[in-house]
Design a protein around this motif. Structure first.
Motif, PDB file in Angstrom:
ATOM      1  N   PHE A 145      -2.600   7.344   8.679  1.00 23.36           N
ATOM      2  CA  PHE A 145      -3.619   6.735   9.536  1.00 23.36           C
ATOM      3  C   PHE A 145      -4.007   7.717  10.644  1.00 23.36           C
ATOM      4  O   PHE A 145      -4.694   7.352  11.589  1.00 23.36           O
ATOM      5  CB  PHE A 145      -3.082   5.464  10.205  1.00 23.36           C
ATOM      6  N   PHE A 182       0.867  -1.177   0.000  1.00 20.24           N
ATOM      7  CA  PHE A 182       0.000   0.000   0.000  1.00 20.24           C
ATOM      8  C   PHE A 182       0.905   1.229   0.000  1.00 20.24           C
ATOM      9  O   PHE A 182       1.791   1.340   0.850  1.00 20.24           O
ATOM     10  CB  PHE A 182      -0.897   0.028   1.241  1.00 20.24           C
ATOM     11  N   LEU A 186      -8.810   1.739   5.949  1.00 19.20           N
ATOM     12  CA  LEU A 186      -8.320   0.398   5.660  1.00 19.20           C
ATOM     13  C   LEU A 186      -9.366  -0.611   6.115  1.00 19.20           C
ATOM     14  O   LEU A 186      -9.961  -0.469   7.174  1.00 19.20           O
ATOM     15  CB  LEU A 186      -7.001   0.183   6.427  1.00 19.20           C
ATOM     16  N   GLU A 187      -9.580  -1.632   5.304  1.00 17.64           N
ATOM     17  CA  GLU A 187     -10.561  -2.655   5.638  1.00 17.64           C
ATOM     18  C   GLU A 187     -10.094  -3.436   6.866  1.00 17.64           C
ATOM     19  O   GLU A 187      -8.961  -3.902   6.933  1.00 17.64           O
ATOM     20  CB  GLU A 187     -10.743  -3.599   4.442  1.00 17.64           C
ATOM     21  N   LYS A 188     -10.972  -3.563   7.852  1.00 14.01           N
ATOM     22  CA  LYS A 188     -10.620  -4.245   9.094  1.00 14.01           C
ATOM     23  C   LYS A 188     -10.330  -5.713   8.824  1.00 14.01           C
ATOM     24  O   LYS A 188     -11.046  -6.377   8.090  1.00 14.01           O
ATOM     25  CB  LYS A 188     -11.756  -4.123  10.114  1.00 14.01           C
ATOM     26  N   CYS A 231       2.663  -7.457   4.738  1.00 10.56           N
ATOM     27  CA  CYS A 231       2.255  -6.312   3.923  1.00 10.56           C
ATOM     28  C   CYS A 231       3.161  -5.112   4.215  1.00 10.56           C
ATOM     29  O   CYS A 231       3.753  -4.998   5.290  1.00 10.56           O
ATOM     30  CB  CYS A 231       0.805  -5.923   4.213  1.00 10.56           C
ATOM     31  N   TYR A 276      -3.577  -8.571   8.473  1.00 11.93           N
ATOM     32  CA  TYR A 276      -2.628  -8.245   7.414  1.00 11.93           C
ATOM     33  C   TYR A 276      -1.314  -8.947   7.715  1.00 11.93           C
ATOM     34  O   TYR A 276      -0.767  -8.811   8.808  1.00 11.93           O
ATOM     35  CB  TYR A 276      -2.424  -6.725   7.327  1.00 11.93           C
ATOM     36  N   PHE A 335       3.273  -0.835   4.122  1.00 10.54           N
ATOM     37  CA  PHE A 335       2.537   0.427   4.039  1.00 10.54           C
ATOM     38  C   PHE A 335       3.579   1.530   3.915  1.00 10.54           C
ATOM     39  O   PHE A 335       4.384   1.733   4.827  1.00 10.54           O
ATOM     40  CB  PHE A 335       1.687   0.638   5.295  1.00 10.54           C
ATOM     41  N   PHE A 343      -5.549   6.807   4.554  1.00 11.79           N
ATOM     42  CA  PHE A 343      -6.559   5.960   5.177  1.00 11.79           C
ATOM     43  C   PHE A 343      -7.493   6.755   6.091  1.00 11.79           C
ATOM     44  O   PHE A 343      -8.434   6.201   6.635  1.00 11.79           O
ATOM     45  CB  PHE A 343      -5.908   4.800   5.937  1.00 11.79           C
ATOM     46  N   CYS A 391       1.816   6.288   3.997  1.00  8.05           N
ATOM     47  CA  CYS A 391       0.365   6.263   4.206  1.00  8.05           C
ATOM     48  C   CYS A 391       0.004   7.053   5.466  1.00  8.05           C
ATOM     49  O   CYS A 391       0.810   7.176   6.386  1.00  8.05           O
ATOM     50  CB  CYS A 391      -0.126   4.821   4.353  1.00  8.05           C
ATOM     51  N   THR A 434      -1.347   6.264   0.395  1.00 10.37           N
ATOM     52  CA  THR A 434      -2.790   6.158   0.612  1.00 10.37           C
ATOM     53  C   THR A 434      -3.177   6.902   1.881  1.00 10.37           C
ATOM     54  O   THR A 434      -2.532   6.757   2.922  1.00 10.37           O
ATOM     55  CB  THR A 434      -3.213   4.679   0.737  1.00 10.37           C
TER      56      THR A 434
END
Length: 193
Positions: free
Chosen positions: A36, A11, A21-23, A29, A26, A31, A16, A34, A14
């Protein structure tokens, strides 16, 4: 409803805060760059993940799981790590700003804090056995009833640790910063001799 499982995803750039972010869980991955900030990662699980150049300041972490997670060059102001899921909690910090974050009563043995600002961070009642503070600024950080056995502070500065209130067996300190252990004695140390 079952949480999402996502692995081996990257990612980047982005926000968020605009597109949450979809719960879920992960694994492996990355990031990068990004945001948050002021978000909510409560109940999320991150395993073998990397956060690089991210802003996680003031993010909610209730029951969030971080297992073998690397945070590099991240802005992480005021994070309540004490709210995280304690099972398997492990991470490394490199070049991060963690000012005003809370690790109260967490067990984070052998954690690496490298090139990071840890100003006014709460480490009270924390288990930091074998932790390494490599080139960190610990101005105003709270160490009270903290296990610092075998912890390494040799390259860090501005810490104030009361030996009477903390476990320090085999901990490592530099001679130039020894005042951080003696401040409670109200003695004068000539730093020029």
């Amino acid at each position: 409803m079952k949480d999402t499982y996502i692995s081996d995803q990257h990612f980047e750039n982005t926000d968020f805060t605009q597109f949450p972010l979809e719960k879920g869980e992960y694994e492996n991955c990355t990031f990068k760059n990004c945001s948050f900030e002021y978000g909510n990662l409560s109940g999320f699980s991150f395993t073998d993940c990397e956060f690089v150049g991210c802003n996680l300041s003031m993010t909610k972490l209730t029951s969030a799981a971080f297992r073998d997670v690397l945070f590099m060059e991240c802005k992480m102001l005021g994070l309540p790590f004490n709210d995280c899921n304690a099972f398997g909690l492990s991470f490394k910090f490199d070049g991060c700003v963690l000012n005003n974050s809370v690790f109260y009563q967490t067990s984070i043995k052998k954690t690496l804090f490298k090139n990071s600002k840890l100003i006014e961070v709460d480490f009270a009642e924390c288990d930091l056995f074998g932790a390494v503070f490599n080139n960190c600024d610990l101005s105003g950080a709270v160490f009270e009833t903290t296990n610092l056995e075998k912890a390494d502070f040799r390259t860090s500065v501005n810490y104030s640790i009361d030996p009477a209130l903390n476990k320090l067996k085999k901990a490592k300190f530099s001679l130039s910063e020894v005042y951080g252990l003696l401040y409670k004695l109200d003695i004068e140390i000539d730093r020029n001799s």
